[in-house]
Design a protein around this motif. Structure first.
Motif, PDB file in Angstrom:
ATOM      1  N   MET A  14       1.012  -1.265  -0.005  1.00 32.28           N
ATOM      2  CA  MET A  14      -0.156  -0.052  -0.250  1.00 32.28           C
ATOM      3  C   MET A  14       1.292   0.992   0.156  1.00 32.28           C
ATOM      4  SD  MET A  14      -3.061  -0.966  -0.411  1.00 32.28           S
ATOM      5  CE  MET A  14      -3.898   0.706   0.237  1.00 32.28           C
ATOM      6  N   ASP A  15       0.537   2.273  -1.154  1.00 35.44           N
ATOM      7  CA  ASP A  15       1.271   3.648  -0.885  1.00 35.44           C
ATOM      8  C   ASP A  15      -0.009   4.485  -0.431  1.00 35.44           C
ATOM      9  OD1 ASP A  15       2.273   6.038  -1.456  1.00 35.44           O
ATOM     10  OD2 ASP A  15       3.518   5.295  -3.136  1.00 35.44           O
ATOM     11  N   GLY A  16      -0.001   4.628   0.787  1.00 37.85           N
ATOM     12  CA  GLY A  16      -1.539   6.055   1.524  1.00 37.85           C
ATOM     13  C   GLY A  16      -2.837   5.182   0.432  1.00 37.85           C
ATOM     14  N   ASP A  17      -3.611   5.709  -0.372  1.00 40.11           N
ATOM     15  CA  ASP A  17      -5.007   4.546  -0.090  1.00 40.11           C
ATOM     16  C   ASP A  17      -4.867   3.623  -1.359  1.00 40.11           C
ATOM     17  OD1 ASP A  17      -4.637   6.828  -1.516  1.00 40.11           O
ATOM     18  OD2 ASP A  17      -6.816   7.283  -1.821  1.00 40.11           O
ATOM     19  N   ILE A  18      -3.236   3.750  -2.686  1.00 34.07           N
ATOM     20  CA  ILE A  18      -3.385   3.136  -3.074  1.00 34.07           C
ATOM     21  C   ILE A  18      -2.747   2.114  -3.334  1.00 34.07           C
ATOM     22  CG2 ILE A  18      -2.428   3.292  -5.765  1.00 34.07           C
ATOM     23  CD1 ILE A  18      -2.492   6.187  -5.419  1.00 34.07           C
TER      24      ILE A  18
END
Length: 120
Positions: A14-18
């Motif tokens: 996950m990269d933040g909400d992505i």
């Protein structure tokens, strides 16, 4: 090397909400089982904003092309967005010849991918 079996790489981070799904190796009928569930679990449990990173993909069979299309439809059905990055030129040619490039957002780096996926 030709004919050498490469293990399937299917990693999600996950990269933040992505959600970023890294897929690599050789994608053929020997490793398709269960992948639909893996793809859907990402959308259902992690994020509807998905980037598929193909930086280590060496081969893709037609059954996997169908899998990608099914996943794209699943993401669309759940009001999400899907972007593919780091596609090898030979694999891009396969997507292009079959008309799949019209169905996907394909970019060449992560920053562009994050901007595209955030638009949804």
């Amino acid at each position: 090397m030709f004919g050498k079996k490469r293990p399937l790489v299917f990693e999600t981070t996950m990269d933040g909400d992505i959600a970023i799904i890294k897929i690599g190796g050789r994608l053929d009928s020997s490793n398709i089982e269960g992948c639909t569930d893996k793809f859907q679990e990402v959308v259902d449990n992690q994020s509807k904003k998905v980037i598929i990173d193909l930086c280590d993909l060496h081969y893709i069979s037609s059954i996997w092309l169908s899998e990608f299309m099914g996943f794209s439809r699943y993401v669309d059905k759940h009001d999400g967005s899907l972007v593919i990055i780091n596609m090898d030129k030979k694999i891009f040619q396969i997507f292009d010849v079959l008309g799949f490039t019209d169905n996907f957002i394909i970019v060449d780096d992560m920053e562009k991918a994050k901007l595209e996926v955030a638009k949804a």
